[in-house]
Write a protein that holds these residues in place. Structure first.
Motif, PDB file in Angstrom:
ATOM      1  N   PHE A 132      -2.923   7.954 -63.737  1.00  0.00           N
ATOM      2  CA  PHE A 132      -1.556   8.284 -64.144  1.00  0.00           C
ATOM      3  C   PHE A 132      -0.546   7.695 -63.152  1.00  0.00           C
ATOM      4  N   PHE A 133      -0.789   7.870 -61.853  1.00  0.00           N
ATOM      5  CA  PHE A 133       0.113   7.306 -60.841  1.00  0.00           C
ATOM      6  C   PHE A 133       0.187   5.784 -60.984  1.00  0.00           C
ATOM      7  N   PHE A 134      -0.960   5.136 -61.185  1.00  0.00           N
ATOM      8  CA  PHE A 134      -0.998   3.684 -61.346  1.00  0.00           C
ATOM      9  C   PHE A 134      -0.173   3.254 -62.553  1.00  0.00           C
ATOM     10  N   GLN A 135      -0.328   3.948 -63.671  1.00  0.00           N
ATOM     11  CA  GLN A 135       0.436   3.608 -64.877  1.00  0.00           C
ATOM     12  C   GLN A 135       1.934   3.810 -64.657  1.00  0.00           C
ATOM     13  N   CYS A 136       2.300   4.881 -63.981  1.00  0.00           N
ATOM     14  CA  CYS A 136       3.727   5.163 -63.739  1.00  0.00           C
ATOM     15  C   CYS A 136       4.381   4.056 -62.919  1.00  0.00           C
ATOM     16  N   VAL A 137       3.760   3.694 -61.793  1.00  0.00           N
ATOM     17  CA  VAL A 137       4.397   2.700 -60.925  1.00  0.00           C
ATOM     18  C   VAL A 137       4.325   1.302 -61.511  1.00  0.00           C
ATOM     19  N   SER A 138       3.434   1.066 -62.464  1.00  0.00           N
ATOM     20  CA  SER A 138       3.351  -0.236 -63.127  1.00  0.00           C
ATOM     21  C   SER A 138       4.376  -0.369 -64.248  1.00  0.00           C
ATOM     22  N   ASP A 139       4.975   0.720 -64.651  1.00  0.00           N
ATOM     23  CA  ASP A 139       5.959   0.737 -65.727  1.00  0.00           C
ATOM     24  C   ASP A 139       7.312   0.252 -65.198  1.00  0.00           C
ATOM     25  N   SER A 140       7.999  -0.590 -65.947  1.00  0.00           N
ATOM     26  CA  SER A 140       9.292  -1.128 -65.497  1.00  0.00           C
ATOM     27  C   SER A 140      10.355  -0.041 -65.352  1.00  0.00           C
ATOM     28  N   ARG A 141      10.144   1.110 -65.979  1.00  0.00           N
ATOM     29  CA  ARG A 141      11.104   2.217 -65.840  1.00  0.00           C
ATOM     30  C   ARG A 141      10.993   2.921 -64.497  1.00  0.00           C
ATOM     31  N   PHE A 142       9.911   2.650 -63.750  1.00  0.00           N
ATOM     32  CA  PHE A 142       9.778   3.226 -62.415  1.00  0.00           C
ATOM     33  C   PHE A 142      10.603   2.370 -61.463  1.00  0.00           C
ATOM     34  N   ASN A 143      11.874   2.735 -61.339  1.00  0.00           N
ATOM     35  CA  ASN A 143      12.778   2.020 -60.442  1.00  0.00           C
ATOM     36  C   ASN A 143      13.711   3.035 -59.803  1.00  0.00           C
ATOM     37  N   VAL A 144      14.430   2.604 -58.796  1.00  0.00           N
ATOM     38  CA  VAL A 144      15.274   3.508 -58.010  1.00  0.00           C
ATOM     39  C   VAL A 144      16.255   4.274 -58.886  1.00  0.00           C
ATOM     40  N   GLY A 145      16.944   3.600 -59.773  1.00  0.00           N
ATOM     41  CA  GLY A 145      17.942   4.266 -60.607  1.00  0.00           C
ATOM     42  C   GLY A 145      17.349   5.342 -61.494  1.00  0.00           C
ATOM     43  N   ASN A 146      16.255   5.030 -62.152  1.00  0.00           N
ATOM     44  CA  ASN A 146      15.629   6.004 -63.051  1.00  0.00           C
ATOM     45  C   ASN A 146      15.001   7.168 -62.296  1.00  0.00           C
ATOM     46  N   VAL A 147      14.366   6.884 -61.169  1.00  0.00           N
ATOM     47  CA  VAL A 147      13.763   7.971 -60.393  1.00  0.00           C
ATOM     48  C   VAL A 147      14.862   8.876 -59.838  1.00  0.00           C
ATOM     49  N   PHE A 148      15.945   8.294 -59.315  1.00  0.00           N
ATOM     50  CA  PHE A 148      17.076   9.108 -58.838  1.00  0.00           C
ATOM     51  C   PHE A 148      17.620   9.984 -59.958  1.00  0.00           C
ATOM     52  N   ALA A 149      17.792   9.413 -61.135  1.00  0.00           N
ATOM     53  CA  ALA A 149      18.324  10.187 -62.266  1.00  0.00           C
ATOM     54  C   ALA A 149      17.405  11.362 -62.591  1.00  0.00           C
ATOM     55  N   ALA A 150      16.105  11.147 -62.570  1.00  0.00           N
ATOM     56  CA  ALA A 150      15.159  12.229 -62.855  1.00  0.00           C
ATOM     57  C   ALA A 150      15.181  13.297 -61.765  1.00  0.00           C
ATOM     58  N   ILE A 151      15.221  12.876 -60.522  1.00  0.00           N
ATOM     59  CA  ILE A 151      15.266  13.832 -59.407  1.00  0.00           C
ATOM     60  C   ILE A 151      16.537  14.661 -59.481  1.00  0.00           C
ATOM     61  N   GLU A 152      17.649  14.015 -59.781  1.00  0.00           N
ATOM     62  CA  GLU A 152      18.930  14.716 -59.773  1.00  0.00           C
ATOM     63  C   GLU A 152      19.090  15.689 -60.938  1.00  0.00           C
ATOM     64  N   THR A 153      18.161  15.695 -61.894  1.00  0.00           N
ATOM     65  CA  THR A 153      18.174  16.758 -62.906  1.00  0.00           C
ATOM     66  C   THR A 153      17.626  18.056 -62.321  1.00  0.00           C
ATOM     67  N   GLN A 154      16.962  17.958 -61.151  1.00  0.00           N
ATOM     68  CA  GLN A 154      16.347  19.132 -60.543  1.00  0.00           C
ATOM     69  C   GLN A 154      16.943  19.522 -59.201  1.00  0.00           C
ATOM     70  N   THR A 155      17.530  18.575 -58.490  1.00  0.00           N
ATOM     71  CA  THR A 155      18.086  18.871 -57.171  1.00  0.00           C
ATOM     72  C   THR A 155      19.155  17.840 -56.836  1.00  0.00           C
ATOM     73  N   TRP A 156      19.958  18.161 -55.851  1.00  0.00           N
ATOM     74  CA  TRP A 156      20.998  17.249 -55.385  1.00  0.00           C
ATOM     75  C   TRP A 156      20.443  16.415 -54.241  1.00  0.00           C
ATOM     76  N   LEU A 157      20.666  15.116 -54.306  1.00  0.00           N
ATOM     77  CA  LEU A 157      20.265  14.230 -53.226  1.00  0.00           C
ATOM     78  C   LEU A 157      21.488  13.869 -52.405  1.00  0.00           C
ATOM     79  N   GLY A 158      21.477  14.236 -51.134  1.00  0.00           N
ATOM     80  CA  GLY A 158      22.556  13.872 -50.240  1.00  0.00           C
ATOM     81  C   GLY A 158      22.448  12.417 -49.826  1.00  0.00           C
ATOM     82  N   PRO A 159      23.409  11.930 -49.050  1.00  0.00           N
ATOM     83  CA  PRO A 159      23.390  10.519 -48.635  1.00  0.00           C
ATOM     84  C   PRO A 159      22.114  10.121 -47.893  1.00  0.00           C
ATOM     85  N   ALA A 160      21.651  10.968 -46.978  1.00  0.00           N
ATOM     86  CA  ALA A 160      20.418  10.642 -46.245  1.00  0.00           C
ATOM     87  C   ALA A 160      19.228  10.610 -47.195  1.00  0.00           C
TER      88      ALA A 160
END
Length: 178
Positions: A132-160
């Motif tokens: 599953f991890f291999f498939q996720c990181v091989s997918d073109s949707r696994f990128n900084v913007g999409n991962v940030f968007a998913a994380i920010e549905t659950q928590t706030w990411l500060g500058p650091a």
């Protein structure tokens, strides 16, 4: 200046492992040293992958990592068999012995599953989770913007956090594909 130094010390010095008064809790969630930058998974990346890529989960009818046979107790932020520690400013999860040595049973479908510490994890599909991890990181949707968007549905990411997770996303991809 002192406050900035105190914050940096608190944020970037590795956190000691959690200690549990109850030996069973320690077995289920305590660290064996896998929750680090070499063997661990960045917590928020690990947490959002099942929501980002549900099509790569096994079709067991169970949500998230439960699809691989992992067990989640109510009131916890992770599954049995995963420890958590902050290292270099990020929280990492790592596997411990309980991932393979805790399971459940029930005598009938109507009964609540009974948790047994030390029992072989007869429903665990660990290889499937790694795939599953291999498939996720091989997918073109696994990128900084999409991962940030998913994380920010659950928590706030500060500058650091944004800087650290920006680097962690690429490192996670490289470590999984290696």
């Amino acid at each position: 200046m002192f406050l900035v130094g105190a914050w940096a010390w608190w944020r970037f010095i590795p956190e000691s492992t959690d200690r549990y008064a109850n030996i069973e809790q320690h077995f289920k969630y305590g660290s064996i040293g896998a929750d680090n930058t070499q063997r661990g998974l960045p917590y928020w990346i690990w947490k959002v992958l099942p929501e980002m890529f549900p099509e790569y989960l096994p079709d067991t009818g169970k949500p998230g990592y439960e699809a691989f046979g992992l067990i989640r107790e109510s009131g916890t932020d992770r599954y049995i068999g995963f420890s958590k520690r902050r290292v270099l400013g990020l929280e990492f999860v790592g596997l411990n012995c309980a991932v393979c040595h805790v399971s459940t049973y029930r005598e009938s479908l109507e009964e609540t599953p009974q948790l047994v510490v030390g029992m072989p994890a007869h429903q665990l599909n660990l290889q499937g989770m790694f795939q599953f991890f291999f498939q996720c990181v091989s997918d073109s949707r696994f990128n900084v913007g999409n991962v940030f968007a998913a994380i920010e549905t659950q928590t706030w990411l500060g500058p650091a956090d944004r800087i650290l997770y920006g680097q962690a996303i690429d490192r996670f991809r490289v470590s999984v594909l290696a």
